[in-house]
Design an enzyme around this catalytic site. Structure first.
Site, PDB file in Angstrom:
ATOM      1  N   SER A   1       0.841  -1.196   0.000  1.00 41.37           N
ATOM      2  CA  SER A   1       0.000   0.000   0.000  1.00 41.37           C
ATOM      3  C   SER A   1       0.876   1.246   0.000  1.00 41.37           C
ATOM      4  O   SER A   1       2.024   1.205   0.444  1.00 41.37           O
ATOM      5  CB  SER A   1      -0.864   0.009   1.267  1.00 41.37           C
TER       6      SER A   1
ATOM      7  N   TYR B   1      -1.907  -0.308  10.516  1.00 38.79           N
ATOM      8  CA  TYR B   1      -1.961  -0.671   9.096  1.00 38.79           C
ATOM      9  C   TYR B   1      -0.689  -0.230   8.371  1.00 38.79           C
ATOM     10  O   TYR B   1      -0.059  -1.021   7.661  1.00 38.79           O
ATOM     11  CB  TYR B   1      -3.193  -0.043   8.451  1.00 38.79           C
TER      12      TYR B   1
ATOM     13  N   LYS C   1       2.301  -2.619   6.515  1.00 43.35           N
ATOM     14  CA  LYS C   1       2.668  -2.468   5.105  1.00 43.35           C
ATOM     15  C   LYS C   1       4.132  -2.034   4.949  1.00 43.35           C
ATOM     16  O   LYS C   1       4.806  -2.437   3.998  1.00 43.35           O
ATOM     17  CB  LYS C   1       1.717  -1.486   4.414  1.00 43.35           C
TER      18      LYS C   1
END
EC number: 1.1.1.10
Length: 198
Positions: free
Chosen positions: A90, A103, A107
């Protein structure tokens, strides 16, 4: 293979469960191309991050990638076969986004894992790359970015002024899986409309 020479076998498993995943994928194969696309996005302000959200996020977004890739890479190496692994990362791996501390961390870890995998698997003719999309209009993307004000703040940071369609990401993954990218490994490929350039 069926009469058409093509077949699809679906295996459903909770990737957060190491033992269940090992069992489910034990008989799978041979696999030449792997796309690690499963992920969860549990958004919390930093001061409200819970152990549960942390564990679930890292178990699915990072540990499952390690586990599934181990199973596939072992099979490739045992067969002496070349292969390709693509990890779906991402833009959040390289920029801080509000409420995305866990998150973003998963990533960021996935990007560097991709590079280490590429270094170790290169001698076995296994390429490993990551694709780093901006917001993609999947159900998960729509849920997280449905608020017009929140969406506008992100769109204002994207030079092309739009979010990604699923096809934009799929086309990049297909390129990375194909022999047309035979000299590319250990890369993170943004599909972000220019977000990471700003």
């Amino acid at each position: 293979h069926g009469a058409s020479g093509r077949w699809v076998e679906t295996v459903c498993v909770d990737l957060a469960d190491w033992e269940a995943t090992e069992q489910a994928l034990g008989g799978v194969g041979p696999v030449d191309l792997l796309v690690n696309n499963a992920a969860v996005a549990l958004l919390q302000p930093f001061l409200e991050v819970t152990k549960e959200a942390y564990d679930m996020s890292f178990n699915v977004n990072l540990r499952a990638v390690i586990q599934v890739s181990q199973i596939v890479a072992r099979g490739l190496i045992a067969r002496g076969a070349p292969g390709v692994i693509v990890n779906v990362s991402s833009q959040a791996s390289q920029r801080g986004l509000t409420n995305h501390s866990v998150y973003c961390s998963t990533k960021g870890a996935l990007d560097i894992l991709t590079k280490v995998m590429a270094v170790e698997h290169g001698p076995h003719k296994i390429r490993v790359n990551a694709v780093n999309p901006t917001v993609v209009m999947t159900p998960m993307g729509q849920a997280a970015w449905s608020d017009p004000q929140k969406a506008k703040a992100m769109l204002d940071r994207i030079p092309l002024g739009r979010f990604a369609e699923v096809e934009n990401v799929v086309d990049t993954i297909l390129f990375l899986l194909s022999d047309r990218s035979s000299m590319i490994t250990g890369s993170t490929v943004p599909v972000d409309g220019g977000f990471l350039a700003t």
